[in-house]
Write a protein that holds these residues in place. Sequence first.
Motif, short mmCIF file in Angstrom:
data_model
loop_
_atom_site.label_atom_id
_atom_site.label_comp_id
_atom_site.label_asym_id
_atom_site.label_seq_id
_atom_site.Cartn_x
_atom_site.Cartn_y
_atom_site.Cartn_z
N ALA A 1 -1.94 -10.35 4.60
CA ALA A 1 -0.87 -9.67 3.85
C ALA A 1 -1.13 -9.62 2.34
O ALA A 1 -0.62 -8.74 1.66
CB ALA A 1 0.46 -10.35 4.13
N SER B 1 -1.94 -14.97 3.99
CA SER B 1 -0.81 -14.38 4.72
C SER B 1 0.42 -14.17 3.83
O SER B 1 1.43 -13.66 4.30
CB SER B 1 -0.45 -15.27 5.91
N ARG C 1 2.81 1.55 -5.75
CA ARG C 1 2.43 1.17 -4.38
C ARG C 1 2.05 2.40 -3.55
O ARG C 1 1.27 2.31 -2.63
CB ARG C 1 3.58 0.45 -3.69
N VAL D 1 2.99 -12.52 1.60
CA VAL D 1 3.40 -11.14 1.36
C VAL D 1 3.55 -10.94 -0.14
O VAL D 1 4.23 -11.72 -0.82
CB VAL D 1 4.73 -10.84 2.08
N ASN E 1 5.14 -9.30 -3.06
CA ASN E 1 6.37 -8.56 -3.30
C ASN E 1 6.25 -7.68 -4.56
O ASN E 1 5.25 -7.76 -5.28
CB ASN E 1 7.58 -9.50 -3.35
N HIS F 1 -8.22 2.88 1.74
CA HIS F 1 -8.32 3.80 2.87
C HIS F 1 -9.61 4.59 2.91
O HIS F 1 -10.08 4.98 3.97
CB HIS F 1 -7.12 4.75 2.85
N GLU G 1 -1.29 -0.69 -1.98
CA GLU G 1 -0.67 -0.96 -0.70
C GLU G 1 -1.33 -2.20 -0.09
O GLU G 1 -2.55 -2.26 0.02
CB GLU G 1 -0.86 0.24 0.22
N PHE G 2 -0.51 -3.15 0.29
CA PHE G 2 -1.03 -4.38 0.86
C PHE G 2 -0.98 -4.33 2.38
O PHE G 2 -0.21 -3.60 2.97
CB PHE G 2 -0.25 -5.58 0.31
N SER G 3 -1.83 -5.12 3.00
CA SER G 3 -1.96 -5.16 4.45
C SER G 3 -0.64 -5.53 5.12
O SER G 3 0.12 -6.36 4.62
CB SER G 3 -3.04 -6.17 4.84
N THR G 4 -0.42 -4.91 6.27
CA THR G 4 0.75 -5.28 7.08
C THR G 4 0.37 -6.31 8.14
O THR G 4 1.24 -6.83 8.84
CB THR G 4 1.35 -4.04 7.77
N ASP G 5 -0.92 -6.63 8.24
CA ASP G 5 -1.38 -7.67 9.17
C ASP G 5 -0.99 -9.03 8.59
O ASP G 5 -1.38 -9.35 7.47
CB ASP G 5 -2.90 -7.58 9.32
N PRO G 6 -0.22 -9.82 9.32
CA PRO G 6 0.25 -11.11 8.77
C PRO G 6 -0.89 -12.02 8.28
O PRO G 6 -0.69 -12.78 7.34
CB PRO G 6 0.99 -11.75 9.95
#
Length: 170
Positions: A49, A80, A155, A82, A84, A55, A41-46
Amino acid sequence: SGGGVGNFPAQDQAPEPISPAHEMLFGKVPAPQCWLEQGFEFSTDPATAACILQHKNGPCGVLAAINALVIAQGGCPDPSTVINDDMLARALATILVCCATAGGSVNVGNEEGGHGVVVATWADGVVGGALLEAEVEAAEAAVFSLLRPAVASFRGPGGVCLLCFSAVLT
């Protein structure tokens, strides 16, 4: 009556056999919960990213290797960027092809004498449960084609276990 984790039953259920791949990675004990919860899982913080989230304490080496490969294959993009599904599937395919083609591999190969890649996914989507295994030739394009439709499983929770099981089975 509760369910078990990682082929390990709740106390009121009969034990299920431990798969050889599970035993190779974790012995005869359940997979650590942090491994069963961890996916790619990648960061959602721009600003970050391109960074995999971890966790809890756990499979940091696996996460670091995949994150580094995704970044390297992406040409060292800005943090930053994303990541894919194609980028992740390509990195996973690269790792598994390396497992299949390593010079010291103990894999006996297929009928044609070559090595195949085994991709493991959770049977019925049950994280920590039985595995489904699919084998394909050890060519990155073929492995990518097999992995790409299943990348959401990698993911999500247990994705790190799926990669490790796939590597061991390969």
